[in-house]
Write an enzyme that holds these catalytic residues in place. Structure first.
Site, PDB file in Angstrom:
ATOM      1  N   GLU A 134     -34.051 146.009  55.506  1.00 26.61           N
ATOM      2  CA  GLU A 134     -35.400 146.644  54.349  1.00 26.61           C
ATOM      3  C   GLU A 134     -34.604 146.908  52.945  1.00 26.61           C
ATOM      4  O   GLU A 134     -34.634 145.771  52.302  1.00 26.61           O
ATOM      5  CB  GLU A 134     -35.226 147.809  54.967  1.00 26.61           C
ATOM      6  CG  GLU A 134     -35.683 147.734  56.741  1.00 26.61           C
ATOM      7  CD  GLU A 134     -35.889 148.900  57.479  1.00 26.61           C
ATOM      8  OE1 GLU A 134     -36.406 149.617  56.099  1.00 26.61           O
ATOM      9  OE2 GLU A 134     -35.373 149.077  58.239  1.00 26.61           O
ATOM     10  N   MET A 135     -33.596 147.894  52.940  1.00 29.15           N
ATOM     11  CA  MET A 135     -33.216 147.985  51.566  1.00 29.15           C
ATOM     12  C   MET A 135     -32.018 147.282  51.254  1.00 29.15           C
ATOM     13  O   MET A 135     -31.849 147.098  49.926  1.00 29.15           O
ATOM     14  CB  MET A 135     -33.330 148.896  51.209  1.00 29.15           C
ATOM     15  CG  MET A 135     -34.512 150.020  50.851  1.00 29.15           C
ATOM     16  SD  MET A 135     -34.879 151.860  50.890  1.00 29.15           S
ATOM     17  CE  MET A 135     -35.443 151.983  49.343  1.00 29.15           C
TER      18      MET A 135
END
Lengths: 347, 347
Positions: A134-135
């Site tokens: 994700e991040m």
């Protein structure tokens, strides 16, 4: 003859009225309307400064290692609080394992994520920031990033006035939780629960009655019409592997209890008409099909097309009004701000 | 004695005042303040309905094939109208060839893109939507997507009331241009140009004088302090290949004229303090360094550190106020909406 007719009409009206009241009474015992005020969050007093900081953080792509993704990328407030993808695309174009749930009204869920592994929104907020797909960031790097911008330091000081060093990963998560707690979307169904019979159409009321009578409301109740309790997907009949992939055992990964295999938190259904595709796998795009699958897999019922239509009509009454949000202007980077990296580090 | 002192003070004040007026007169001949009204755009009458539609489109990730990127992804209104990356990351995690320019005040540029290949914003808007490394979509697919959502069809009808079939790729671009034309950011420098001497600090005025005297203003003039005219990067001395990669020949690709090798549109400098990294290659993160490179490569001048500091102080006065924008709530997909694809099609 005339007199008899009038009596009959009055009697019929009484029945209709009693029926209407009865349905709402039934509904009121199972569901709850969205409150008119922001709910309190555990160990996190909500203030205006905290909400404003949380909004900035929610929209800030610099929380991600690449500088590409913000919370809002996958929980987009413009599109129902989610991303309308099967599973989200994140760092390095990797696909996440499960469908992104809506952030709208998520403060009312018993716990967060499809498997309930985060007890609340502040615990949840730390997950995607660190997830490699994700991040792909780290708490230390996030703190360095935020501390590098004087405006953020001021905002953290205002939001956490008692903290000596307020710019922390934990406080980031608390501020995001405070903002997310404001994302309430009152809907026609709330009007109905609050006493306005005209807020639902006849078809929607029929759908509501079916939703209760067929047993859907057994798992999907409360404020969020779901989001409470854990249930096996396929309690009566397992759906196909396309919808329920064998490798994702749900809550089993959290509790390591055999009974929790393929167990998931009941999906919260507010704004469900906006949050296709459906289920943790995100494999079903049509809400009618999703309702049909729920009927067979969870209730052992083959719902008829007109029943499905009515239930979907009811579910449409859960589409609410998103609060007005002014798009934030974020602090500018400085020479001390870590530079974005698109590199994918394989572990 | 007292009388003489007063005369001296009055004389000194007069000199200061004349100096101040002179600098502003000089500046007024070179630069122009941001206007107080939205500028007209060629062949595109701007209406409220068009602006609102354009805003929705600007923030809609469904203009991209993957459903991940909107215009705002790379021209983020929260971070100076750009993405703060060397070059943007797009479809399939591919990197674009050049640094994303800010969308703020871009309506005042003579032409769009670093090489000026789009004559205006409506021509520009069609580029990234179709670029394989950006949004990787096609005009037909975009039209199918927009037509699949009744709310969009209504909005297009309101924005283009004379068109029989208003939902077109061209009208998408016109609406986006209308929205972008509203993104004006009046700054302290505008206050100064409009007559408020106190809007700039002494250091900023020194920087402005240097910006004019050293020759920066020769290319960076007009409303956007740049964005007008094409100039070779390295007119006096070519910067290193790190900053000016050999394979990107700039405007040569547009005109095929030998003289246009390594020629680029002069960068517009409004909000430059928010739009690091710098140059078409995005390789320079520090504004001081960028100013130093401009001095040596374009003017043949080795600017002194205190001169650079003053010029940067002046450039900071170009940081303006972004208009308040309510984050849009976008139309929901329907069964007819094409599904997102993360697949990368190599040509």
């Amino acid at each position: 003859m005339l007199r008899l007719s009038i009596v009959a009409i009055v009697a019929a009206l009484a029945v209709t009225s009693a029926g209407a009241d009865e349905l709402r009474d039934q509904a009121a015992a199972i569901f709850k309307p969205v409150p008119s005020t922001i709910p309190a969050t555990k160990d996190n007093v909500i203030t205006k400064d905290k909400i404003e900081l949380g909004k900035a953080l929610f929209f800030d792509p610099r929380l991600s290692a690449s500088g590409v993704f913000s919370c809002n990328s996958c929980h987009n407030l413009a599109t129902g609080g989610d991303d309308n993808l099967e599973t989200s695309i994140g760092h390095g174009w990797q696909k996440g394992p499960r469908n992104a749930p809506t952030v709208l009204n998520s403060v009312f869920n018993e716990a967060q994520f499809w498997d309930g592994r985060a007890e609340d929104l502040k615990a949840q907020a730390k997950g995607p920031v660190q997830a490699g797909v994700e991040m792909a960031n780290t708490p230390g790097q996030v703190e360095t990033t935020l501390k590098s911008m004087p405006q953020y330091v001021e905002w953290f000081q205002a939001a956490f006035p008692k903290d000596k060093s307020p710019v922390t990963f934990d406080n980031m998560a608390k501020a995001i939780e405070a903002f997310e707690a404001t994302l309430l979307t009152p809907a026609p169904f709330d009007k109905y629960l609050n006493g306005d019979d005209a807020a639902l159409s006849a078809e929607q009321k029929k759908g509501l009655a079916l939703f209760i009578d067929k047993g859907c409301a057994g798992c999907h109740g409360g404020i969020n019409v779901g989001g409470q309790g854990y249930y096996p997907f396929g309690v009566v009949e397992k759906p196909g592997a396309e919808v329920l992939p064998a490798n994702d055992k749900g809550r089993f990964a959290v509790t390591k209890t055999a009974d929790d295999q393929y167990v998931f938190r009941a999906a919260p259904l507010r704004n469900v008409a906006l949050t296709a595709p459906y289920f943790h796998s995100g494999k079903v795009w049509d809400l009618h099909q999703a309702v049909a699958i729920m009927g067979s897999s969870q209730l052992g019922t083959e719902l008829k097309p007109d029943e499905i239509n009515s239930i979907v009509a009811f579910l449409n009454s859960l589409t609410g009004e998103v609060p007005r949000i002014e798009y934030p202007v974020l602090p500018a980077e400085t020479a001390k701000t870590p530079r974005p990296t698109e590199e994918v580090i394989k572990k």
